[in-house]
Design a protein around this motif. Structure first.
Motif, PDB file in Angstrom:
ATOM      1  N   PRO A  74     -11.121  31.991  33.606  1.00 51.04           N
ATOM      2  CA  PRO A  74     -11.513  32.477  34.922  1.00 51.04           C
ATOM      3  C   PRO A  74     -12.473  33.665  34.824  1.00 51.04           C
ATOM      4  CG  PRO A  74      -9.307  33.239  34.379  1.00 51.04           C
ATOM      5  CD  PRO A  74      -9.758  32.396  33.227  1.00 51.04           C
ATOM      6  N   GLU A  75     -13.309  33.804  35.843  1.00 49.49           N
ATOM      7  CA  GLU A  75     -14.215  34.966  35.926  1.00 49.49           C
ATOM      8  C   GLU A  75     -13.419  36.123  36.513  1.00 49.49           C
ATOM      9  OE1 GLU A  75     -17.454  35.200  35.135  1.00 49.49           O
ATOM     10  OE2 GLU A  75     -18.234  33.157  35.092  1.00 49.49           O
ATOM     11  N   LEU A  76     -12.645  36.764  35.679  1.00 50.75           N
ATOM     12  CA  LEU A  76     -11.757  37.812  36.185  1.00 50.75           C
ATOM     13  C   LEU A  76     -11.761  38.998  35.236  1.00 50.75           C
ATOM     14  CD1 LEU A  76      -8.417  35.929  37.044  1.00 50.75           C
ATOM     15  CD2 LEU A  76     -10.028  36.895  38.676  1.00 50.75           C
ATOM     16  N   SER A  77     -11.398  40.138  35.780  1.00 46.17           N
ATOM     17  CA  SER A  77     -11.211  41.303  34.919  1.00 46.17           C
ATOM     18  C   SER A  77      -9.857  41.153  34.219  1.00 46.17           C
ATOM     19  CB  SER A  77     -11.227  42.574  35.750  1.00 46.17           C
ATOM     20  OG  SER A  77     -10.056  42.619  36.530  1.00 46.17           O
ATOM     21  N   PRO A  78      -9.726  41.755  33.049  1.00 42.00           N
ATOM     22  CA  PRO A  78      -8.446  41.634  32.328  1.00 42.00           C
ATOM     23  C   PRO A  78      -7.263  42.116  33.166  1.00 42.00           C
ATOM     24  CG  PRO A  78     -10.114  42.634  30.921  1.00 42.00           C
ATOM     25  CD  PRO A  78     -10.737  42.506  32.270  1.00 42.00           C
ATOM     26  N   ALA A  79      -7.494  43.099  34.023  1.00 41.79           N
ATOM     27  CA  ALA A  79      -6.387  43.647  34.827  1.00 41.79           C
ATOM     28  C   ALA A  79      -5.824  42.616  35.801  1.00 41.79           C
ATOM     29  CB  ALA A  79      -6.865  44.877  35.596  1.00 41.79           C
ATOM     30  N   SER A  80      -6.608  41.578  36.089  1.00 40.34           N
ATOM     31  CA  SER A  80      -6.151  40.575  37.059  1.00 40.34           C
ATOM     32  C   SER A  80      -5.271  39.499  36.434  1.00 40.34           C
ATOM     33  CB  SER A  80      -7.358  39.869  37.690  1.00 40.34           C
ATOM     34  OG  SER A  80      -8.242  40.801  38.229  1.00 40.34           O
ATOM     35  N   ALA A  81      -5.208  39.474  35.111  1.00 36.48           N
ATOM     36  CA  ALA A  81      -4.527  38.354  34.445  1.00 36.48           C
ATOM     37  C   ALA A  81      -3.047  38.272  34.819  1.00 36.48           C
ATOM     38  CB  ALA A  81      -4.677  38.472  32.932  1.00 36.48           C
ATOM     39  N   SER A  82      -2.429  39.435  35.027  1.00 36.71           N
ATOM     40  CA  SER A  82      -0.990  39.396  35.309  1.00 36.71           C
ATOM     41  C   SER A  82      -0.705  38.662  36.626  1.00 36.71           C
ATOM     42  CB  SER A  82      -0.397  40.801  35.342  1.00 36.71           C
ATOM     43  OG  SER A  82      -1.091  41.570  36.283  1.00 36.71           O
ATOM     44  N   MET A  83      -1.703  38.620  37.527  1.00 40.13           N
ATOM     45  CA  MET A  83      -1.495  37.892  38.787  1.00 40.13           C
ATOM     46  C   MET A  83      -1.305  36.400  38.530  1.00 40.13           C
ATOM     47  SD  MET A  83      -3.984  39.654  41.586  1.00 40.13           S
ATOM     48  CE  MET A  83      -5.343  40.456  40.777  1.00 40.13           C
ATOM     49  N   LEU A  84      -1.892  35.925  37.446  1.00 44.94           N
ATOM     50  CA  LEU A  84      -1.774  34.492  37.151  1.00 44.94           C
ATOM     51  C   LEU A  84      -0.341  34.104  36.788  1.00 44.94           C
ATOM     52  CD1 LEU A  84      -5.091  33.959  35.175  1.00 44.94           C
ATOM     53  CD2 LEU A  84      -4.561  33.228  37.496  1.00 44.94           C
ATOM     54  N   THR A  85       0.399  35.056  36.237  1.00 46.61           N
ATOM     55  CA  THR A  85       1.813  34.777  35.947  1.00 46.61           C
ATOM     56  C   THR A  85       2.556  34.500  37.249  1.00 46.61           C
ATOM     57  OG1 THR A  85       1.770  36.217  34.014  1.00 46.61           O
ATOM     58  CG2 THR A  85       3.927  35.743  34.934  1.00 46.61           C
ATOM     59  N   LEU A  86       2.218  35.256  38.289  1.00 45.84           N
ATOM     60  CA  LEU A  86       2.902  35.066  39.577  1.00 45.84           C
ATOM     61  C   LEU A  86       2.483  33.747  40.221  1.00 45.84           C
ATOM     62  CD1 LEU A  86       3.198  38.171  38.962  1.00 45.84           C
ATOM     63  CD2 LEU A  86       3.369  38.476  41.416  1.00 45.84           C
ATOM     64  N   ILE A  87       1.199  33.408  40.055  1.00 48.08           N
ATOM     65  CA  ILE A  87       0.720  32.122  40.571  1.00 48.08           C
ATOM     66  C   ILE A  87       1.459  30.974  39.860  1.00 48.08           C
ATOM     67  CG2 ILE A  87      -1.302  30.565  40.593  1.00 48.08           C
ATOM     68  CD1 ILE A  87      -1.594  32.704  42.683  1.00 48.08           C
ATOM     69  N   ALA A  88       1.606  31.124  38.553  1.00 48.65           N
ATOM     70  CA  ALA A  88       2.299  30.080  37.780  1.00 48.65           C
ATOM     71  C   ALA A  88       3.765  29.980  38.184  1.00 48.65           C
ATOM     72  CB  ALA A  88       2.173  30.368  36.281  1.00 48.65           C
ATOM     73  N   ALA A  89       4.385  31.117  38.452  1.00 46.74           N
ATOM     74  CA  ALA A  89       5.802  31.094  38.860  1.00 46.74           C
ATOM     75  C   ALA A  89       5.955  30.356  40.192  1.00 46.74           C
ATOM     76  CB  ALA A  89       6.340  32.520  38.966  1.00 46.74           C
ATOM     77  N   LEU A  90       5.056  30.653  41.110  1.00 47.46           N
ATOM     78  CA  LEU A  90       5.097  29.955  42.401  1.00 47.46           C
ATOM     79  C   LEU A  90       4.902  28.450  42.212  1.00 47.46           C
ATOM     80  CD1 LEU A  90       2.938  31.723  45.150  1.00 47.46           C
ATOM     81  CD2 LEU A  90       5.329  31.001  45.299  1.00 47.46           C
ATOM     82  N   GLU A 176       3.485  17.584  39.042  1.00 42.40           N
ATOM     83  CA  GLU A 176       3.792  18.322  40.276  1.00 42.40           C
ATOM     84  C   GLU A 176       3.440  19.802  40.135  1.00 42.40           C
ATOM     85  OE1 GLU A 176       4.639  17.360  43.227  1.00 42.40           O
ATOM     86  OE2 GLU A 176       4.892  15.248  42.759  1.00 42.40           O
ATOM     87  N   ILE A 177       3.770  20.366  38.981  1.00 43.31           N
ATOM     88  CA  ILE A 177       3.477  21.800  38.785  1.00 43.31           C
ATOM     89  C   ILE A 177       1.967  22.027  38.724  1.00 43.31           C
ATOM     90  CG2 ILE A 177       3.731  23.767  37.202  1.00 43.31           C
ATOM     91  CD1 ILE A 177       6.554  22.708  36.541  1.00 43.31           C
ATOM     92  N   LEU A 178       1.246  21.113  38.085  1.00 45.87           N
ATOM     93  CA  LEU A 178      -0.215  21.257  38.023  1.00 45.87           C
ATOM     94  C   LEU A 178      -0.829  21.167  39.423  1.00 45.87           C
ATOM     95  CD1 LEU A 178      -1.259  19.194  34.855  1.00 45.87           C
ATOM     96  CD2 LEU A 178      -1.112  21.685  35.098  1.00 45.87           C
ATOM     97  N   ALA A 179      -0.334  20.245  40.229  1.00 48.34           N
ATOM     98  CA  ALA A 179      -0.870  20.101  41.592  1.00 48.34           C
ATOM     99  C   ALA A 179      -0.608  21.379  42.398  1.00 48.34           C
ATOM    100  CB  ALA A 179      -0.243  18.886  42.275  1.00 48.34           C
ATOM    101  N   SER A 180       0.588  21.921  42.251  1.00 43.57           N
ATOM    102  CA  SER A 180       0.904  23.168  42.955  1.00 43.57           C
ATOM    103  C   SER A 180       0.071  24.315  42.410  1.00 43.57           C
ATOM    104  CB  SER A 180       2.387  23.527  42.796  1.00 43.57           C
ATOM    105  OG  SER A 180       3.175  22.573  43.419  1.00 43.57           O
ATOM    106  N   PHE A 181      -0.111  24.332  41.105  1.00 42.56           N
ATOM    107  CA  PHE A 181      -0.921  25.402  40.513  1.00 42.56           C
ATOM    108  C   PHE A 181      -2.340  25.353  41.073  1.00 42.56           C
ATOM    109  CE2 PHE A 181      -3.714  27.412  37.492  1.00 42.56           C
ATOM    110  CZ  PHE A 181      -3.032  28.572  37.142  1.00 42.56           C
ATOM    111  N   ASP A 182      -2.921  24.159  41.139  1.00 45.44           N
ATOM    112  CA  ASP A 182      -4.277  24.025  41.681  1.00 45.44           C
ATOM    113  C   ASP A 182      -4.352  24.618  43.094  1.00 45.44           C
ATOM    114  OD1 ASP A 182      -5.462  22.837  39.495  1.00 45.44           O
ATOM    115  OD2 ASP A 182      -5.046  20.789  40.163  1.00 45.44           O
ATOM    116  N   HIS A 183      -3.347  24.301  43.883  1.00 45.11           N
ATOM    117  CA  HIS A 183      -3.323  24.776  45.270  1.00 45.11           C
ATOM    118  C   HIS A 183      -3.261  26.311  45.338  1.00 45.11           C
ATOM    119  CE1 HIS A 183      -2.043  25.293  49.392  1.00 45.11           C
ATOM    120  NE2 HIS A 183      -0.969  25.911  48.948  1.00 45.11           N
TER     121      HIS A 183
END
Ligand code: BT5
Length: 270
Positions: A74-90, A176-183
């Motif tokens: 992703p085109e993101l700053s390193p500080a944003s990476a932790s947000m992806l953990t929350l996206i993955a959890a959801l 199912e998890i991949l579809a939710s992750f995409d969303h």
């Protein structure tokens, strides 16, 4: 990111799907350094060296779970990476519930729990320079069909089978998890942070409204908490950056970036 298909790489047996994803990313970088739009998912029937955070062991017996890692650039700053953990959890919580009627909660930042026991763990790792992420690997382990656990995990781990009495096809769970992750990832990219998913995240947040104990041992403890003693407060939710909001006993609200937060009353063993 658009909803282009995930490239899928499956191993019958490997050390760790996170390691395989990182190796793939390194090799790709040598070949085509400009390719940013990648979406690759690595899965294994068996991991011989499944890992949790801080080098902990993740039990990944053959055929009993979904052991998978998502590779993104992703085109993101390193500080944003932790947000992806929350996206993955959801995504994992929603994906699981699309397959089975099991109510999952999120224990911030990287656990899913059912009936107070851990059913899924997430390990996000990245390679970055100061400004930009090079690649990020999000490892997701879901205990699907285990009928039991080693003694040291019996009190704190569970599986979808133990919760529902039903066996689950890990491949269906993956889709199912991949579809939710995409969303959720699309929503995240639209907003640039977690503001679009904050409400739905908080509905699943097991910590919310509870007294939590902060153990200042993790790598992501903010400066104000670093070096401090263990302390307790009430969890109010998250902010748009995915940081946990804790109200201290003096009424002040502190933010926790990541790291170790032990939650009283969530796990039976705490
Ligand atoms: C995690 O770490 O929860 C992250 C787990 C990530 C696993 C996935 S599987 C696919 C990918 N490839 C990998 O090698 N890893 C990722 P942490 O919060 O540090 O929790 C680890 C702790 O959970 C261990 O110390 C045990 O106490 C416990 N544990 C180990 N295996 C477990 C399991 N199968 N189910 C529940 N708890 C477990």
């Amino acid at each position: 990111m658009d909803k282009e298909r995930w490239k899928e790489i499956h191993y019958e047996e490997t050390d760790s799907t996170n390691l395989r994803a990182k190796q793939y990313a390194r090799e790709l970088r040598e070949e085509t350094s400009q390719t940013r739009e990648i979406k690759v998912v690595f899965t294994a029937d068996l991991q011989t060296a499944g890992r949790g955070r801080l080098g902990r062991v993740w039990e990944s017996p053959k055929g009993d779970g979904l052991w998978m890692s998502l590779l993104l650039r992703p085109e993101l700053s390193p500080a944003s990476a932790s947000m992806l953990t929350l996206i993955a959890a959801l995504a994992a919580a929603e994906g699981i519930e699309n397959v089975l009627s099991v109510k999952t909660q999120i224990k911030w930042p990287n656990d899913l729990v059912v009936n107070g026991k851990k059913i899924c763990g997430i390990l996000t790792e990245m390679h970055a320079d100061l400004q930009k992420i090079d690649y990020v690997v999000i490892g997701i382990g879901v205990n699907a069909n285990m009928t039991g656990f080693p003694e040291e995990l019996q009190e704190k781990a569970t599986s979808l089978y133990l919760c529902s009495g039903q066996k689950t096809d890990p491949d269906l769970l993956k889709q199912e998890i991949l579809a939710s992750f995409d969303h959720f990832y699309e929503e995240f990219q639209k907003c640039g942070d977690l503001s679009g998913v904050k409400d739905i995240y908080e509905k699943r947040l097991a910590n919310k409204g509870r007294e939590v104990r902060i153990l200042p041992t993790g790598a992501g403890i903010s400066d104000e908490n670093r070096g401090s003693e263990e302390w307790t407060g009430t969890c109010l939710g998250i902010n748009e950056k995915g940081e946990l909001l804790i109200q201290d006993t003096d009424g002040s609200v502190k933010t926790i970036l990541s790291g170790e937060v032990s939650v009283r009353g969530i796990y039976g063993y705490v």
